[in-house]
Enzyme design. Structure first.
Site, mmCIF file in Angstrom:
data_model
loop_
_atom_site.group_PDB
_atom_site.id
_atom_site.type_symbol
_atom_site.label_atom_id
_atom_site.label_comp_id
_atom_site.label_asym_id
_atom_site.label_seq_id
_atom_site.Cartn_x
_atom_site.Cartn_y
_atom_site.Cartn_z
ATOM 1 N N CYS A 1 -61.302 39.632 16.541
ATOM 2 C CA CYS A 1 -61.871 39.465 17.878
ATOM 3 C C CYS A 1 -62.271 38.011 18.099
ATOM 4 O O CYS A 1 -61.987 37.423 19.151
ATOM 5 C CB CYS A 1 -63.071 40.394 18.054
ATOM 6 N N CYS B 1 -67.905 47.424 17.671
ATOM 7 C CA CYS B 1 -68.214 47.896 19.019
ATOM 8 C C CYS B 1 -67.427 49.127 19.442
ATOM 9 O O CYS B 1 -67.915 49.949 20.214
ATOM 10 C CB CYS B 1 -68.041 46.767 20.034
#
Length: 391
Positions: A128, A225
């Protein structure tokens, strides 16, 4: 002297540099702050706004808002976007929310699923940072005319003789260098990490209270997440229906000891939950054979590894990676473990064989292998562990 932004102000060619390293006033220096809605990035934004910088806050919406609102303990969820916006309003700077769901799905989640199905232990937070935050978001910052982009990561950037260097955070318990090893020299030149010099997280929360931020006591994010409660397998089953195919649990000699409901439910080094009790010694998962649908178990000593093949190396040294046959460095093969002494032998500009001087247990393909200076805080980059040519 050292400013609250953690960068030394100095004189160079008769020009005084501001706390972010630019030879102009803070008011003439635009900085995009990547805001997750947590206390760290909120403090960075508030700190720079108070110093008079031209701050723009940007928050990424990375996945479904409805699912986000129902989940606590993960970054970039719906409530976090609200918190980031509130900080921007209270400190008087603009804030934007960018929809990166498709980018995040393609660049991070899909690879996570494929890697996990391949028997690897992926680290999606690194991807990410590498593919979304420090690539697409960084380009957005440039498009907004920003001189630099600041984040709330606990890591330090230092000006070296050959250019910007990456250093571990001053607080070893908060250090995030393992997750940022793939930051390139070009990205490092544009990035700023104002919290890296702080000694404890308590200092960050104290600054949040100083700026009157409501997130001062907000808990840190814990989970990946998009992985609720750390249950990787359930996410994989949703992304890849039918992936959890049953198979045999076998020992190192191939003898069948039991059955499993899918390789995706296991990780290298796992001991509990194997469902093969009644044995004379504890057994651990030592290998995941996806093609044969086998979970291979064995005694703890079979987990010990000294030779680690690494590829996709991002090298942050002053000399070319292949300038030496051997580099004597510290390496981390998991974020929670200390760096161990190793010999890194380049086989190309982006591949190497790492010899650990002390064997490590539970080394798994898909994890990062991060390089550190043996004598100081400098980070020399790193790469991704894989199975090597023999597999």
């Amino acid at each position: 002297m050292t400013s609250t932004a953690g960068t030394t102000t100095k004189t160079k060619d008769a020009a005084v540099l501001n706390s972010l390293g630019f030879a102009k006033s803070p008011a003439d220096t635009r900085v995009v702050v990547a805001m997750s809605g947590g206390v760290d990035s909120s403090v960075v934004a508030a700190m720079l706004a108070e110093e008079g910088y031209d701050v723009i806050g940007v928050t990424l919406q990375l996945y479904d808002h409805g699912a986000a609102l129902a989940k606590k303990g993960a970054c970039c969820a719906g409530i976090d976007i609200h918190d980031a916006r509130h900080v921007a309003e209270s400190m008087g700077f603009p804030h934007y929310v960018l929809d990166y769901e498709n980018i995040f799905q393609d660049a991070v989640i899909e690879e996570f699923a494929d890697s996990y199905l391949g028997g690897a232990t992926p680290v999606p937070c690194i991807r990410c940072n590498e593919r979304v935050k420090f690539k697409d978001l960084l380009e957005t910052a440039r498009d907004l005319g920003a001189d630099c982009m600041a984040t709330g990561h606990y890591i330090q950037r230092a000006d070296g003789t050959a250019g910007p260097e990456l250093h571990s955070a001053a607080d070893p318990t908060r250090d995030q260098s393992y997750f940022l090893f793939s930051t390139t020299p070009e990205q490092l030149a544009y990035l700023r990490f104002p919290l890296g010099h702080l000694k404890t997280k308590d200092e960050t929360r104290a600054l949040a209270r100083k700026y009157g931020l409501e997130v001062a006591d907000k808990p840190d994010s814990q989970d990946i997440c998009f992985v609720p409660d750390g249950n990787y397998a359930s996410v994989i089953e949703k992304l890849r229906p039918g992936a959890a195919e049953p198979g045999d649990i076998v020992d190192a000699d191939g003898r069948v000891l039991g059955r499993h409901d899918g390789v995706i439910h296991y990780t290298i080094g796992q001991r509990r939950g194997l469902g093969i009790g009644g044995l004379s010694e504890p057994l651990y998962v030592v290998k995941l054979d996806v093609d044969a649908k086998q979970v291979v178990v064995g005694p703890k000593e079979l987990l010990a590894t000294r030779t680690v093949p690494v590829r996709e190396i991002n090298w942050l040294g002053d000399e070319p990676f292949t300038a030496r046959k051997e580099w004597h460095l510290g390496v981390k093969i998991r974020s929670t473990r200390p760096a161990r002494e190793a010999i890194v032998r380049p086989t190309s500009e982006t591949e190497a064989e790492v010899e650990l001087l002390t064997a490590e247990e539970g080394v798994s393909p898909g994890q990062a292998c991060v390089f550190y200076d043996l004598e100081g805080p400098r980070v020399f980059g790193g790469g991704w562990i894989w199975r090597g040519q023999s597999s």
